[in-house]
Design a protein around this motif. Sequence first.
Motif, PDB file in Angstrom:
ATOM      1  N   GLY A 101      49.299  30.148  34.853  1.00 52.59           N
ATOM      2  CA  GLY A 101      49.153  31.563  35.164  1.00 52.59           C
ATOM      3  C   GLY A 101      47.783  31.802  35.767  1.00 52.59           C
ATOM      4  O   GLY A 101      47.203  30.903  36.381  1.00 52.59           O
ATOM      5  N   ASP A 102      47.261  33.011  35.578  1.00 53.50           N
ATOM      6  CA  ASP A 102      45.952  33.363  36.149  1.00 53.50           C
ATOM      7  C   ASP A 102      44.865  33.106  35.100  1.00 53.50           C
ATOM      8  O   ASP A 102      44.746  33.846  34.123  1.00 53.50           O
ATOM      9  CB  ASP A 102      45.949  34.830  36.583  1.00 53.50           C
ATOM     10  CG  ASP A 102      44.697  35.173  37.375  1.00 53.50           C
ATOM     11  OD1 ASP A 102      43.577  34.931  36.855  1.00 53.50           O
ATOM     12  OD2 ASP A 102      44.814  35.647  38.512  1.00 53.50           O
ATOM     13  N   ALA A 103      44.092  32.043  35.313  1.00 53.46           N
ATOM     14  CA  ALA A 103      43.120  31.628  34.292  1.00 53.46           C
ATOM     15  C   ALA A 103      42.055  32.713  34.045  1.00 53.46           C
ATOM     16  O   ALA A 103      41.660  32.935  32.898  1.00 53.46           O
ATOM     17  CB  ALA A 103      42.450  30.333  34.722  1.00 53.46           C
ATOM     18  N   GLY A 104      41.647  33.403  35.110  1.00 55.50           N
ATOM     19  CA  GLY A 104      40.630  34.459  34.948  1.00 55.50           C
ATOM     20  C   GLY A 104      41.153  35.594  34.089  1.00 55.50           C
ATOM     21  O   GLY A 104      40.484  36.072  33.161  1.00 55.50           O
ATOM     22  N   ALA A 136      50.554  31.065  46.138  1.00 56.13           N
ATOM     23  CA  ALA A 136      49.578  29.999  45.879  1.00 56.13           C
ATOM     24  C   ALA A 136      49.142  29.940  44.420  1.00 56.13           C
ATOM     25  O   ALA A 136      47.973  29.693  44.121  1.00 56.13           O
ATOM     26  CB  ALA A 136      48.372  30.106  46.823  1.00 56.13           C
ATOM     27  N   TYR A 137      50.085  30.171  43.502  1.00 59.13           N
ATOM     28  CA  TYR A 137      49.850  29.884  42.086  1.00 59.13           C
ATOM     29  C   TYR A 137      50.461  28.523  41.759  1.00 59.13           C
ATOM     30  O   TYR A 137      51.509  28.164  42.309  1.00 59.13           O
ATOM     31  CB  TYR A 137      50.447  30.977  41.187  1.00 59.13           C
ATOM     32  CG  TYR A 137      49.469  32.115  41.034  1.00 59.13           C
ATOM     33  CD1 TYR A 137      48.615  32.171  39.939  1.00 59.13           C
ATOM     34  CD2 TYR A 137      49.359  33.094  42.015  1.00 59.13           C
ATOM     35  CE1 TYR A 137      47.678  33.185  39.825  1.00 59.13           C
ATOM     36  CE2 TYR A 137      48.430  34.108  41.911  1.00 59.13           C
ATOM     37  CZ  TYR A 137      47.586  34.146  40.814  1.00 59.13           C
ATOM     38  OH  TYR A 137      46.648  35.132  40.711  1.00 59.13           O
ATOM     39  N   ILE A 138      49.799  27.792  40.859  1.00 56.79           N
ATOM     40  CA  ILE A 138      50.266  26.439  40.529  1.00 56.79           C
ATOM     41  C   ILE A 138      51.470  26.518  39.586  1.00 56.79           C
ATOM     42  O   ILE A 138      51.466  27.310  38.638  1.00 56.79           O
ATOM     43  CB  ILE A 138      49.121  25.631  39.877  1.00 56.79           C
ATOM     44  CG1 ILE A 138      47.915  25.553  40.824  1.00 56.79           C
ATOM     45  CG2 ILE A 138      49.594  24.229  39.508  1.00 56.79           C
ATOM     46  CD1 ILE A 138      46.674  24.911  40.220  1.00 56.79           C
ATOM     47  N   ALA A 141      44.126  25.254  43.291  1.00 57.61           N
ATOM     48  CA  ALA A 141      45.471  25.557  43.795  1.00 57.61           C
ATOM     49  C   ALA A 141      45.616  25.081  45.243  1.00 57.61           C
ATOM     50  O   ALA A 141      46.240  24.057  45.507  1.00 57.61           O
ATOM     51  CB  ALA A 141      45.745  27.049  43.645  1.00 57.61           C
ATOM     52  N   ARG A 177      40.260  36.087  46.088  1.00 57.43           N
ATOM     53  CA  ARG A 177      41.295  36.174  47.124  1.00 57.43           C
ATOM     54  C   ARG A 177      41.346  37.600  47.655  1.00 57.43           C
ATOM     55  O   ARG A 177      41.625  38.520  46.889  1.00 57.43           O
ATOM     56  CB  ARG A 177      42.653  35.798  46.536  1.00 57.43           C
ATOM     57  CG  ARG A 177      42.756  34.346  46.129  1.00 57.43           C
ATOM     58  CD  ARG A 177      44.083  34.073  45.457  1.00 57.43           C
ATOM     59  NE  ARG A 177      44.248  32.639  45.201  1.00 57.43           N
ATOM     60  CZ  ARG A 177      45.381  32.082  44.802  1.00 57.43           C
ATOM     61  NH1 ARG A 177      46.452  32.822  44.607  1.00 57.43           N
ATOM     62  NH2 ARG A 177      45.455  30.781  44.599  1.00 57.43           N
ATOM     63  N   MET A 201      41.232  26.047  38.215  1.00 58.86           N
ATOM     64  CA  MET A 201      42.535  25.916  38.865  1.00 58.86           C
ATOM     65  C   MET A 201      42.328  25.570  40.343  1.00 58.86           C
ATOM     66  O   MET A 201      41.900  26.421  41.133  1.00 58.86           O
ATOM     67  CB  MET A 201      43.309  27.232  38.737  1.00 58.86           C
ATOM     68  CG  MET A 201      43.473  27.708  37.302  1.00 58.86           C
ATOM     69  SD  MET A 201      44.425  26.576  36.282  1.00 58.86           S
ATOM     70  CE  MET A 201      46.079  26.907  36.827  1.00 58.86           C
TER      71      MET A 201
HETATM   72  N1  URA Z   1      44.132  30.558  40.081  1.00 63.12           N
HETATM   73  C1  URA Z   1      44.701  30.630  38.843  1.00 63.12           C
HETATM   74  O1  URA Z   1      44.105  31.150  37.906  1.00 63.12           O
HETATM   75  N2  URA Z   1      45.946  30.115  38.686  1.00 63.12           N
HETATM   76  C2  URA Z   1      46.609  29.524  39.674  1.00 63.12           C
HETATM   77  O2  URA Z   1      47.724  29.055  39.451  1.00 63.12           O
HETATM   78  C3  URA Z   1      45.997  29.459  40.949  1.00 63.12           C
HETATM   79  C4  URA Z   1      44.772  29.989  41.124  1.00 63.12           C
END
Ligand code: URA
Length: 216
Positions: A206-209, A199-201, A141, A108, A139
């Motif tokens: 959270g942030d999977a990465g 735009a997070y679910i 999203a 992003r 994810m």
């Molecule tokens: N990517 C993520 O890791 N989490 C989200 O919620 C959305 C995009």
Amino acid sequence: MDYKIEILGRKDSYISQIMCEIRDREIQKDRRRFRSNLEKLGNILAYEISKSLKYEEVTVTTPLGMSPGKVLKNQPVIVSILRAGIPLHNGFLNMLDLADNGFISAYRHHTKGNEFVIKLEYLASPDLTDRDVILLDPMIATGKSIILCYNALRELGIPRSIIIAGVIASDEGLENVQRHIPEAEIYVGEVDMELTAKAYIVPGLGDAGDLAFGPK
Ligand code: URA
């Protein structure tokens, strides 16, 4: 159009426990366990997807005789979106261990406020003409990364079939993917109803990465 979507977490199986663990903010503190849970989900998703692949009959010579069996007719190409896709990819490869592989990066790029555009930078993949492609994004999203990545991959040849797999999708993201890639079969662990302004679910995880590999 008849969309094919499987939400694996909705049937009672051990996947429900793994989904609880990857969402749990206490358990998430253990990065190794988070990665290992993503990998387990990769094993399970790959096994479920393997039921929709095509097989051919073979005869295997055992030490004591001949046994009829079935093997995959065509090896798929597993393509992951970097970087969060890596542990999921490893899980898929544990199961579909003769598959070919591709990698594509999507991130992003924030413009102003909560707005962002998705940038693709790296693409390494075999020719996809007439291949069965399994595209992984943990994810899903907004679905924009999947759509952009799939369009970029199609420049390398038009696949025979496309399967999209993820851990959590948002309702909106799934609709977007189905609208732009109606031919895709989709497999996810769970579908959540909301997206934040960024735009997070929600509730998501959270942030999977970041959870798998640490902050950027
Ligand atoms: N990517 C993520 O890791 N989490 C989200 O919620 C959305 C995009």
